[in-house]
Enzyme design. Structure first.
Site, mmCIF file in Angstrom:
data_model
loop_
_atom_site.group_PDB
_atom_site.id
_atom_site.type_symbol
_atom_site.label_atom_id
_atom_site.label_comp_id
_atom_site.label_asym_id
_atom_site.label_seq_id
_atom_site.Cartn_x
_atom_site.Cartn_y
_atom_site.Cartn_z
ATOM 1 N N CYS A 70 0.594 -0.882 0.244
ATOM 2 C CA CYS A 70 -0.055 -0.315 0.290
ATOM 3 C C CYS A 70 0.909 1.398 -0.203
ATOM 4 O O CYS A 70 1.913 1.393 0.977
ATOM 5 C CB CYS A 70 -1.068 0.301 1.408
ATOM 6 N N CYS A 194 -0.154 3.095 -6.453
ATOM 7 C CA CYS A 194 -0.714 2.575 -5.999
ATOM 8 C C CYS A 194 -1.478 1.238 -6.353
ATOM 9 O O CYS A 194 -0.943 0.994 -7.774
ATOM 10 C CB CYS A 194 -2.296 3.893 -6.266
#
Length: 269
Positions: A70, A194
């Site tokens: 993440c 991302c």
């Protein structure tokens, strides 16, 4: 002894999928903090506290190595966690490390002065929290000089992907790329900052054009992990995988199965 893959939602499954294909004999534990997703709109302190709690839970479950799959968590929590001290025999690594290694063509442990690199104009697409942290720009500046980074906060994309609305996600990606190109008309490379975004890599590439090199994280992280595990044969196992979530296990399992197009079953954390 499983390798832990952590994400606030489902995006880290793109990293897990690439790692499983690259390392079929390694055991993995995927941990999704779905009840608090998305992290990209939270403040840095909140992200740190949530990440810290999840990583310690994974260590307690037997994961000696945890990868923060993440970018938002990596940007807001990784350096702080490492500086605070990690228990003996445990490690936590950030998902954007292999990206910066690839972009700067140097290893993370290379502490030589910053130097010129081939790519001079880089587009960064990431969540609002990752963009606000300036973590990519900071780490790049430690290793390279003369690189112009233009960041675009891609609001809404993660939510659309998590909800399975790929038509909306595609429209949002095109809109964000258009906004970036107004600020930097001719990027040489683009970072998909991302772990959800690899699912939209073709859309990013088409909108950016064929001359822009797109750096996506799944394969790069898998290659970096393989290199790391070459020196740690004790982490080779039976190729098993476990999945836990802080959210609704049935709902997350259904979304994950759609996400990877294979049966995935989560248990409650």
């Amino acid at each position: 002894m499983a390798v832990g893959i952590f994400d606030s939602g489902l995006g880290g499954l793109t990293v897990l999928d690439a790692a499983q294909k690259r390392l079929p004999d390694v055991d993995f534990l995927y941990y999704g903090d779905n009840s608090h997703a998305p992290y990209g709109v939270r403040d840095a302190e909140d992200i740190y506290e949530l990440t810290h709690k999840a990583v310690h839970d994974m260590w307690d479950r037997g994961c000696n190595l945890v990868i923060l799959a993440c970018n938002t968590a990596s940007a807001a929590a990784l350096r702080r966690m490492q500086e605070a001290g990690v228990p003996e025999g445990k490690r936590v690594l950030g998902v954007f490390v292999p990206l910066i290694e690839a972009l700067t063509e140097r290893q993370w442990g290379d502490n030589s002065p910053p130097r010129e690199v081939a790519v001079k104009h880089v587009a960064l697409f990431a969540t609002p929290a990752t963009v606000a942290s300036r973590a990519f720009q900071r780490e790049l500046a430690f290793r390279a000089i003369g690189v112009d980074v233009e960041a675009q906060a891609c609001g809404g994309v993660v939510d659309a992907i998590e909800e399975g609305d790929m038509i909306l996600a595609e429209a949002l990606v095109k809109s964000h790329v258009d906004a970036l190109l107004r600020k930097m008309p001719r990027p040489e490379a683009a970072i998909l900052g991302c772990t959800h975004y690899p699912l939209m890599e073709d859309v990013f590439q088409k909108a950016l054009g064929p001359d822009v090199q797109v750096f996506s994280q799944g394969r790069l992280v898998a290659d970096s992990l393989a290199h790391y595990l070459e020196r740690r044969p004790e982490m080779i196992g039976g190729g098993n995988a476990g999945y836990v979530t802080t959210g609704n296990a049935n709902r997350v399992s259904s979304r994950a199965t759609q996400f990877l197009r294979r049966e995935i079953t989560f248990e409650a954390a």
